[in-house]
Scaffold this motif. Structure first.
Motif, PDB file in Angstrom:
ATOM      1  N   GLY A 109       0.798  -1.229   0.000  1.00  0.00           N
ATOM      2  CA  GLY A 109       0.000   0.000   0.000  1.00  0.00           C
ATOM      3  C   GLY A 109       0.821   1.263   0.000  1.00  0.00           C
ATOM      4  O   GLY A 109       1.654   1.483  -0.880  1.00  0.00           O
ATOM      5  N   SER A 110       0.614   2.091   1.029  1.00  0.00           N
ATOM      6  CA  SER A 110       1.253   3.411   1.053  1.00  0.00           C
ATOM      7  C   SER A 110       2.749   3.344   1.301  1.00  0.00           C
ATOM      8  O   SER A 110       3.482   4.269   0.960  1.00  0.00           O
ATOM      9  N   HIS A 111       3.215   2.268   1.932  1.00  0.00           N
ATOM     10  CA  HIS A 111       4.619   2.057   2.308  1.00  0.00           C
ATOM     11  C   HIS A 111       5.073   2.972   3.437  1.00  0.00           C
ATOM     12  O   HIS A 111       6.250   2.935   3.815  1.00  0.00           O
ATOM     13  N   GLN A 112       4.184   3.770   4.002  1.00  0.00           N
ATOM     14  CA  GLN A 112       4.564   4.595   5.147  1.00  0.00           C
ATOM     15  C   GLN A 112       4.624   3.726   6.396  1.00  0.00           C
ATOM     16  O   GLN A 112       3.765   2.878   6.626  1.00  0.00           O
ATOM     17  N   ALA A 113       5.631   3.991   7.226  1.00  0.00           N
ATOM     18  CA  ALA A 113       5.874   3.138   8.390  1.00  0.00           C
ATOM     19  C   ALA A 113       4.664   3.046   9.309  1.00  0.00           C
ATOM     20  O   ALA A 113       4.286   1.956   9.748  1.00  0.00           O
ATOM     21  N   THR A 119      -1.789  -1.214   9.932  1.00  0.00           N
ATOM     22  CA  THR A 119      -2.500  -2.234   9.168  1.00  0.00           C
ATOM     23  C   THR A 119      -2.212  -3.627   9.700  1.00  0.00           C
ATOM     24  O   THR A 119      -3.114  -4.462   9.824  1.00  0.00           O
ATOM     25  N   PHE A 120      -0.955  -3.891  10.027  1.00  0.00           N
ATOM     26  CA  PHE A 120      -0.605  -5.201  10.559  1.00  0.00           C
ATOM     27  C   PHE A 120      -1.347  -5.492  11.857  1.00  0.00           C
ATOM     28  O   PHE A 120      -1.870  -6.604  12.059  1.00  0.00           O
ATOM     29  N   SER A 139      12.823  -1.866   1.854  1.00  0.00           N
ATOM     30  CA  SER A 139      14.068  -1.153   1.538  1.00  0.00           C
ATOM     31  C   SER A 139      13.861   0.354   1.519  1.00  0.00           C
ATOM     32  O   SER A 139      14.821   1.120   1.658  1.00  0.00           O
ATOM     33  N   ALA A 140      12.609   0.791   1.383  1.00  0.00           N
ATOM     34  CA  ALA A 140      12.332   2.235   1.414  1.00  0.00           C
ATOM     35  C   ALA A 140      12.648   2.840   2.768  1.00  0.00           C
ATOM     36  O   ALA A 140      12.818   4.065   2.890  1.00  0.00           O
ATOM     37  N   TYR A 148      11.425  10.110   4.807  1.00  0.00           N
ATOM     38  CA  TYR A 148      10.248  10.449   4.008  1.00  0.00           C
ATOM     39  C   TYR A 148       9.117   9.458   4.250  1.00  0.00           C
ATOM     40  O   TYR A 148       7.937   9.817   4.210  1.00  0.00           O
ATOM     41  N   TRP A 149       9.480   8.190   4.489  1.00  0.00           N
ATOM     42  CA  TRP A 149       8.493   7.122   4.636  1.00  0.00           C
ATOM     43  C   TRP A 149       8.139   6.841   6.093  1.00  0.00           C
ATOM     44  O   TRP A 149       7.360   5.939   6.356  1.00  0.00           O
ATOM     45  N   ARG A 150       8.676   7.613   7.026  1.00  0.00           N
ATOM     46  CA  ARG A 150       8.457   7.339   8.443  1.00  0.00           C
ATOM     47  C   ARG A 150       7.038   7.652   8.883  1.00  0.00           C
ATOM     48  O   ARG A 150       6.471   6.960   9.728  1.00  0.00           O
TER      49      ARG A 150
END
Length: 268
Positions: A109-113, A119-120, A139-140, A148-150
């Motif tokens: 999905g969004s790949h944001q942490a 979701t998990f 890896s992001a 950026y993905w935090r």
């Protein structure tokens, strides 16, 4: 016949070896289910390529894609359902999980942490026992672009799920059977046992009757500890040591159980 990776290349999904290379791992992980009537839920539809790949690989599966973009509805087809909603919406996730009863969940999905961990927490508990939960593109969360993905998360998912490895290794996660990591992704398998409550009740009966060997009491203590029944675990390990005090691993288990009891008291 084409392999799963070959199917992915034909469909143009980035999960194939042309890009991320996940499908070679998925074929090994999911092969036992290839012809079973399972449900696969994928978070993140994008262009529908991975949904079509799953539909071709699994001969009897129900494929469900989740996305926030209503335009993704056009990727629904025979054997493929697309549902619109956000992975940050707890009610939506719980509802989808309840009516799909997924065997496999893939978070692409969004790949944001913060979204990944949120979701998990909501979806894994609905996974069918013995099922598999996969998180992609980890890896992001390492390297120069990790911040950026935090999102609002206190730590990256690589740290969060890395702790699971330690907890599983030390028998602190009875709901998780095993964890497998491969480049940029992790697969978390739910315990296949489906009758733990009944087992716990039977163990409690044996504990009350005292009808067990020292080794049985020891293993019952470990089971009760892992189920969070610390008080009963203390009783079981005490009986094991009372019957045979020569085994050092009994004392090690007792120290661990007493430490957990103290930690729980302090938290309360």
């Amino acid at each position: 016949m084409l392999s799963l990776d070959d199917l992915g290349i034909v469909q143009g999904t980035d999960k194939s070896s042309v890009c991320h290379g996940y499908l070679k791992h998925y074929e090994r992980l999911f092969a036992p289910w290839q012809h079973d009537p399972i449900t696969l839920v994928e978070i993140g539809v994008f262009d529908g390529a991975s949904l079509r790949t799953w539909r071709q690989f699994f001969s009897r599966a129900r494929i469900v894609g989740l996305d926030i973009d209503r335009d993704c509805l056009r990727h629904a087809a025979e054997g493929i359902e697309v549902v619109i909603g956000s992975q940050t919406d707890a009610a939506f996730l719980d509802e989808v999980a309840r009516w799909t009863r997924p065997n496999i969940i893939i978070d692409d999905g969004s790949h944001q942490a913060d979204d990944i961990m949120f979701t998990f927490e909501h979806m894994f508990r609905h996974l069918v026992p013995g099922g598999c939960y996969v998180i992609e593109d980890l890896s992001a969360h390492v390297g120069p672009n990790a911040s950026y993905w935090r999102g609002k998360a206190e730590c990256p998912p690589t740290d969060h799920f890395g702790r699971f490895f330690q907890e599983v290794a030390t028998r602190q996660c009875p709901d998780i059977e095993r964890i497998e990591a491969f480049p940029s992704a992790v697969a978390i398998w739910k315990s296949a046992r489906t009758n733990l409550d009944a087992v716990e009740a039977r163990v409690a009966q044996l504990l009350d009757s005292g009808d067990a060997t020292a080794e049985s009491f020891y293993r019952q203590a470990l089971f009760l500890r892992d189920r969070g029944k610390i008080g009963q675990a203390e009783v079981a390990i005490a009986r094991a040591i009372e019957m045979d005090s020569t085994r050092p691993w009994y004392h090690t288990a007792r120290e661990d159980i007493l430490a957990r009891a103290q930690a729980r008291t302090a938290a309360e």
